[in-house]
Design a protein around this motif. Structure first.
Motif, PDB file in Angstrom:
ATOM      1  N   THR A 118       0.809  -1.220   0.000  1.00 50.56           N
ATOM      2  CA  THR A 118       0.000   0.000   0.000  1.00 50.56           C
ATOM      3  C   THR A 118       0.843   1.271   0.000  1.00 50.56           C
ATOM      4  OG1 THR A 118      -0.130  -0.097   2.410  1.00 50.56           O
ATOM      5  CG2 THR A 118      -1.930  -1.104   1.186  1.00 50.56           C
ATOM      6  N   PHE A 121       3.576   0.938  -3.590  1.00 47.52           N
ATOM      7  CA  PHE A 121       2.848   0.803  -4.847  1.00 47.52           C
ATOM      8  C   PHE A 121       1.594   1.666  -4.856  1.00 47.52           C
ATOM      9  CE2 PHE A 121       0.440  -1.066  -8.231  1.00 47.52           C
ATOM     10  CZ  PHE A 121       1.341  -1.693  -9.071  1.00 47.52           C
ATOM     11  N   GLY A 122       0.867   1.678  -3.727  1.00 50.60           N
ATOM     12  CA  GLY A 122      -0.438   2.328  -3.698  1.00 50.60           C
ATOM     13  C   GLY A 122      -0.412   3.842  -3.623  1.00 50.60           C
ATOM     14  N   THR A 305      -3.156  -3.625  -4.493  1.00 50.85           N
ATOM     15  CA  THR A 305      -1.701  -3.614  -4.656  1.00 50.85           C
ATOM     16  C   THR A 305      -1.121  -5.019  -4.485  1.00 50.85           C
ATOM     17  OG1 THR A 305      -1.529  -3.016  -2.311  1.00 50.85           O
ATOM     18  CG2 THR A 305      -1.401  -1.224  -3.920  1.00 50.85           C
ATOM     19  N   ALA A 336      -1.062  -6.603 -10.756  1.00 54.08           N
ATOM     20  CA  ALA A 336      -1.476  -5.283 -10.265  1.00 54.08           C
ATOM     21  C   ALA A 336      -1.270  -4.208 -11.325  1.00 54.08           C
ATOM     22  CB  ALA A 336      -0.709  -4.936  -8.993  1.00 54.08           C
TER      23      ALA A 336
END
Length: 357
Positions: A118, A121-122, A305, A336
């Motif tokens: 998170t 990547f998020g 993610t 993803a």
């Protein structure tokens, strides 16, 4: 608005399309440059350190430099509560997805499914698509994530009791410090001395004036806010480059040979965010928890993610299905990258239909 019109509006929205293409193109660039040999074997790790220790903390802190009203407070607290509830729910639910596996694999896959990347990547994607408000919600949402990642996940993967070093790691992480500092400043901005300043919008002075907390550096200290903004702006491109470099360093053939990582990736980037979306919709229509479109979209992106680096590191460090975890991380990252634009488009369509406000 009809479904087709909502779809058309989404795919003709230049801002949304450019955010999606930016993510995909920069990841592909990192992949190409690693395959070509322009980026060395450890380059992705260096980029990751820059992102996690400098760029994302600056991004998280700056996201809280905005006014707080009753609705913003309600939304923020709703995200915080859901960010804790969903991890408790996932801890109990995810093992049922892997009942046909032996206990060792079931436990590891459940942990990897519960905890995604998170932060790395998020948040950069949320920032690119939903702006400062999205980053603020994602930072608040991550409070519950970090509590369980550094406690439950550690205990489950190690087989040991919680250690002091992990508590220290939890609270002295630069991103955690920046998040809590920004959150407390955002919540307390009406309780501290106020100063009257010319209003700045995106760093540009306007003719209006407003009373703001003395520490609202976006209004009172642009000389400090601006360099933090430059650092924050590094988060997305560097994170995406690093993802591409990582993908370019691993043999796809070896990772793809096992069906389990593919099944895991399906659960991680499709089932988990879908579960969040369905429950949040039901909570919204029943009035139990009404979150805005940006808040819900942020949560869905965060939950779509791939494997969290920390969870994968636990598996490797404690020799808990290390090869499976590495392959699952790789395959879920590819999944993803493919699914993220789809989830963003789905959320835009739902927004066009007025499902969330």
């Amino acid at each position: 608005m009809g479904v087709m019109k909502a779809v058309t509006t989404t795919f003709t929205n230049a801002a949304i399309i450019s955010s999606i293409t930016s993510t995909v193109f920069i990841i592909l660039l990192g992949f190409y440059l690693r395959r070509r040999g322009t980026f060395g074997e450890n380059f992705g790790k260096v980029l990751t350190k820059v992102v996690l220790t400098v760029a994302i903390p600056a991004l998280a802190f700056n996201s809280f430099m905005q006014p707080m009203n009753g609705d913003a407070f309600k939304q923020g607290m709703g995200v915080l509560v859901w960010g804790i509830i969903i991890y408790i729910l996932l801890i109990f639910v995810t093992p049922f997805l892997y009942q046909r596996y032996v206990k060792e694999q079931r436990d590891v896959l459940a942990i990897l499914t519960t905890f995604g990347s998170t932060t790395f990547f998020g948040i950069p994607i949320v920032g690119a698509v939903y702006g400062a408000k999205g980053v603020m919600y994602s930072s608040i949402f991550n409070i519950g994530y970090r509590i369980f990642l550094y406690s439950y996940a550690y205990i489950k993967m190690s087989g040991l009791k919680m250690e002091a070093k992990n508590v220290k790691k939890m609270f002295l992480n630069p991103i955690v410090i920046a998040t809590f500092l920004g959150l407390f400043m955002w919540l307390g901005q009406h309780l501290v001395p106020q100063v009257t300043v010319p209003v700045a919008v995106n760093g540009v002075q306007t003719t209006g004036v407003a009373a703001v907390a003395f520490y609202r550096i976006d209004q009172t200290a642009l000389w400090l806010y601006k360099p933090l903004s430059y650092l924050a702006n590094l988060a997305s491109p560097l994170a995406w480059l690093s993802i591409g470099v990582t993908l370019g360093s691993i043999s796809f053939k070896d990772a793809a040979a096992d069906k389990t990582p593919w099944y895991y990736a399906f659960n991680k980037v499709i089932i988990v965010p879908l579960l969040n979306l369905v429950i949040l919709y039901l909570l919204n229509v029943t009035g139990i928890l009404s979150l805005s479109y940006v808040a819900v979209a942020t949560i869905v992106v965060m939950m779509a993610t791939p494997t969290a680096a920390v969870a994968s590191a636990y598996a490797i460090s404690f020799d808990r299905e290390a090869v499976l975890s590495s392959n699952a991380s790789f395959i879920s990252t590819i999944a993803a990258v493919v699914m993220m634009p789809i989830w963003i488009a789905v959320m835009e369509v739902l927004n066009g239909l007025g499902v969330f406000h």
